[in-house]
Design a protein around this motif. Structure first.
Motif, PDB file in Angstrom:
ATOM      1  N   ARG A 238      -2.613   0.259   3.394  1.00  0.00           N
ATOM      2  CA  ARG A 238      -2.129  -0.559   4.512  1.00  0.00           C
ATOM      3  C   ARG A 238      -1.412   0.296   5.551  1.00  0.00           C
ATOM      4  NH1 ARG A 238      -0.830  -4.062   0.143  1.00  0.00           N
ATOM      5  NH2 ARG A 238       1.340  -3.323   0.185  1.00  0.00           N
ATOM      6  N   ALA A 239      -0.657   1.296   5.081  1.00  0.00           N
ATOM      7  CA  ALA A 239       0.041   2.178   6.020  1.00  0.00           C
ATOM      8  C   ALA A 239      -0.945   2.985   6.853  1.00  0.00           C
ATOM      9  CB  ALA A 239       0.982   3.108   5.255  1.00  0.00           C
ATOM     10  N   LEU A 240      -2.017   3.456   6.230  1.00  0.00           N
ATOM     11  CA  LEU A 240      -3.030   4.204   6.967  1.00  0.00           C
ATOM     12  C   LEU A 240      -3.739   3.324   7.986  1.00  0.00           C
ATOM     13  CD1 LEU A 240      -4.601   6.302   4.061  1.00  0.00           C
ATOM     14  CD2 LEU A 240      -3.294   7.199   5.984  1.00  0.00           C
ATOM     15  N   GLN A 241      -4.023   2.095   7.604  1.00  0.00           N
ATOM     16  CA  GLN A 241      -4.728   1.190   8.512  1.00  0.00           C
ATOM     17  C   GLN A 241      -3.862   0.742   9.676  1.00  0.00           C
ATOM     18  OE1 GLN A 241      -5.946  -1.847   5.737  1.00  0.00           O
ATOM     19  NE2 GLN A 241      -7.916  -0.852   5.307  1.00  0.00           N
ATOM     20  N   SER A 242      -2.562   0.604   9.433  1.00  0.00           N
ATOM     21  CA  SER A 242      -1.668   0.098  10.477  1.00  0.00           C
ATOM     22  C   SER A 242      -1.061   1.197  11.335  1.00  0.00           C
ATOM     23  CB  SER A 242      -0.548  -0.727   9.846  1.00  0.00           C
ATOM     24  OG  SER A 242       0.221   0.076   8.961  1.00  0.00           O
ATOM     25  N   GLY A 243      -1.261   2.456  10.948  1.00  0.00           N
ATOM     26  CA  GLY A 243      -0.725   3.556  11.740  1.00  0.00           C
ATOM     27  C   GLY A 243       0.764   3.779  11.564  1.00  0.00           C
ATOM     28  N   ASP A 245       4.317   5.445  10.162  1.00  0.00           N
ATOM     29  CA  ASP A 245       4.758   6.829   9.971  1.00  0.00           C
ATOM     30  C   ASP A 245       4.581   7.204   8.503  1.00  0.00           C
ATOM     31  OD1 ASP A 245       5.983   9.317  10.172  1.00  0.00           O
ATOM     32  OD2 ASP A 245       7.966   8.464   9.786  1.00  0.00           O
ATOM     33  N   LEU A 246       3.594   8.064   8.227  1.00  0.00           N
ATOM     34  CA  LEU A 246       3.293   8.408   6.843  1.00  0.00           C
ATOM     35  C   LEU A 246       4.414   9.206   6.196  1.00  0.00           C
ATOM     36  CD1 LEU A 246      -0.509   9.311   6.858  1.00  0.00           C
ATOM     37  CD2 LEU A 246       0.601   7.275   5.951  1.00  0.00           C
ATOM     38  N   GLY A 247       5.095  10.037   6.982  1.00  0.00           N
ATOM     39  CA  GLY A 247       6.188  10.817   6.419  1.00  0.00           C
ATOM     40  C   GLY A 247       7.279   9.928   5.856  1.00  0.00           C
ATOM     41  N   GLY A 248       7.697   8.946   6.628  1.00  0.00           N
ATOM     42  CA  GLY A 248       8.721   8.017   6.156  1.00  0.00           C
ATOM     43  C   GLY A 248       8.246   7.181   4.991  1.00  0.00           C
ATOM     44  N   TYR A 249       6.988   6.740   5.053  1.00  0.00           N
ATOM     45  CA  TYR A 249       6.461   5.923   3.959  1.00  0.00           C
ATOM     46  C   TYR A 249       6.379   6.720   2.663  1.00  0.00           C
ATOM     47  CZ  TYR A 249       3.445   2.945   1.189  1.00  0.00           C
ATOM     48  OH  TYR A 249       2.941   2.172   0.176  1.00  0.00           O
ATOM     49  N   MET A 250       5.960   7.980   2.755  1.00  0.00           N
ATOM     50  CA  MET A 250       5.853   8.806   1.556  1.00  0.00           C
ATOM     51  C   MET A 250       7.224   9.098   0.951  1.00  0.00           C
ATOM     52  SD  MET A 250       2.694   9.519   0.680  1.00  0.00           S
ATOM     53  CE  MET A 250       2.515   7.753   0.924  1.00  0.00           C
ATOM     54  N   LEU A 251       8.236   9.260   1.794  1.00  0.00           N
ATOM     55  CA  LEU A 251       9.594   9.451   1.273  1.00  0.00           C
ATOM     56  C   LEU A 251      10.059   8.212   0.513  1.00  0.00           C
ATOM     57  CD1 LEU A 251      11.474  11.346   4.134  1.00  0.00           C
ATOM     58  CD2 LEU A 251      10.936  12.195   1.840  1.00  0.00           C
ATOM     59  N   GLN A 252       9.777   7.039   1.065  1.00  0.00           N
ATOM     60  CA  GLN A 252      10.138   5.806   0.372  1.00  0.00           C
ATOM     61  C   GLN A 252       9.388   5.683  -0.953  1.00  0.00           C
ATOM     62  OE1 GLN A 252       9.455   2.537   3.036  1.00  0.00           O
ATOM     63  NE2 GLN A 252      11.035   3.173   4.495  1.00  0.00           N
ATOM     64  N   ASP A 253       8.112   6.025  -0.926  1.00  0.00           N
ATOM     65  CA  ASP A 253       7.309   5.944  -2.143  1.00  0.00           C
ATOM     66  C   ASP A 253       7.832   6.910  -3.202  1.00  0.00           C
ATOM     67  OD1 ASP A 253       4.461   4.843  -3.094  1.00  0.00           O
ATOM     68  OD2 ASP A 253       4.640   6.931  -3.734  1.00  0.00           O
ATOM     69  N   LEU A 254       8.186   8.127  -2.779  1.00  0.00           N
ATOM     70  CA  LEU A 254       8.745   9.101  -3.714  1.00  0.00           C
ATOM     71  C   LEU A 254      10.073   8.617  -4.277  1.00  0.00           C
ATOM     72  CD1 LEU A 254       8.729  11.891  -5.064  1.00  0.00           C
ATOM     73  CD2 LEU A 254       9.760  12.819  -2.980  1.00  0.00           C
ATOM     74  N   GLY A 255      10.887   8.001  -3.429  1.00  0.00           N
ATOM     75  CA  GLY A 255      12.164   7.479  -3.899  1.00  0.00           C
ATOM     76  C   GLY A 255      11.996   6.406  -4.956  1.00  0.00           C
ATOM     77  N   ARG A 256      10.997   5.553  -4.789  1.00  0.00           N
ATOM     78  CA  ARG A 256      10.751   4.502  -5.785  1.00  0.00           C
ATOM     79  C   ARG A 256      10.301   5.107  -7.114  1.00  0.00           C
ATOM     80  NH1 ARG A 256       6.853   0.242  -2.909  1.00  0.00           N
ATOM     81  NH2 ARG A 256       7.267  -0.943  -4.825  1.00  0.00           N
TER      82      ARG A 256
END
Length: 288
Positions: A238-243, A245-256
């Motif tokens: 969904r993040a890729l499709q919606s454009g 910020d992948l950097g911020g999303y990946m940081l959140q994913d890593l935090g989880r």
């Protein structure tokens, strides 16, 4: 306190470098060699800009997975390597401690070698992406793509995966050390006894006696392992499709994913890993 781990890591490299290099380079080279003979029908849904970074990540993850599977297959047998080749007396005579030898073996095979393979897979991501996308979308559109932007988009995904390898290795340590301990103490029967005997014991407790906590613990461990490299795959799409910020999303994913290390489950499994490590070290210290 002096440590001999760098020297022991060098030993692992000198002894296993050929296998590691084959595991890292052979799959992408074979894939590129077979790609011209493959057949692809139709144009897939989605844009070039979405597929290109994903191919980099898939290439890196695939080679990492191959190298990790090779390591998991080898590690139990390595617990008795120096006994089998009759070099245990030599290694015990050196200044290094048995714990350092065991730790360096696991570090090299379970983390360093697979991470190196992941880097190789990422490097092959560009020719693989060019070849695959050229056949899927046409060479004109593929060559017109801004590949510098693709690399920038893929970088957060690759860094997230590399950081996740640390988490994945930590969650795999209980399995690794239990199998190594079984191999060290029970020799060739150790791994089959643990896998088959453990599976039968868990099944009997669950189905016959209604004791569910061993099965639930294993299922929970499987979930944690699956979350290590990427916590939410659907969210990434969904993040890729919606454009976003992948950097911020990946940081959140890593935090989880990292937050799961604060659970009681992690503490319990680390206790299992420490126990297995202690058993392997004790067996090695005895020279057996």
């Amino acid at each position: 306190m002096n440590t001999h781990i760098p020297t022991l890591l060098l030993r692992e490299w000198l002894q296993h470098k050929r296998g590691w290099l084959i595991a890292a380079f052979a799959p992408p080279i074979l894939f590129l060699a077979m790609l011209p003979f493959s057949h692809m029908d139709g144009r897939p849904e989605g844009s070039l800009e979405m597929f290109a970074p994903l191919i980099f990540v898939i290439s890196s993850c695939a080679i990492y997975a191959i190298a990790l599977l090779v390591a998991l297959f080898q590690l139990p047998g390595l617990a008795r390597r120096d006994v089998q080749d009759r070099s245990i007396e030599f290694w015990l005579s050196l200044p290094g401690r048995p714990g350092e030898s065991v730790a360096s073996t696991v570090l090299a095979h379970a983390w360093l070698a697979p991470v190196g393979a992941a880097v190789v897979g990422a490097a092959f991501g560009l020719p693989i992406a060019l070849s695959v996308l050229g056949r899927m979308f046409g060479w004109a559109d593929t060559m017109a793509l801004h590949w510098g932007e693709v690399l920038v988009a893929a970088l957060p995904l690759l860094l997230r995966g590399l950081a996740g390898t640390v988490l994945l290795t930590l969650w795999l340590l209980p399995l690794i050390f239990v199998l190594m301990a079984a191999s060290a103490w029970l020799k060739r029967l150790g791994v089959p006894l643990v896998l088959v005997g453990g599976g039968v014991a868990v099944a009997v407790m669950h189905n016959v006696y209604g004791i569910d906590w061993p099965l639930n613990a294993l299922l929970d461990l499987n979930v944690r392992i699956n979350h290590a490299l990427l916590y939410d795959g659907h969210g990434l799409v969904r993040a890729l499709q919606s454009g976003l910020d992948l950097g911020g999303y990946m940081l959140q994913d890593l935090g989880r994913s990292a937050a799961e290390l604060l659970s009681l489950s992690f503490v319990g499994w680390m206790a299992v890993a420490v126990s297995g490590f202690a058993l392997v070290v004790a067996k090695r210290a005895r020279g057996g």
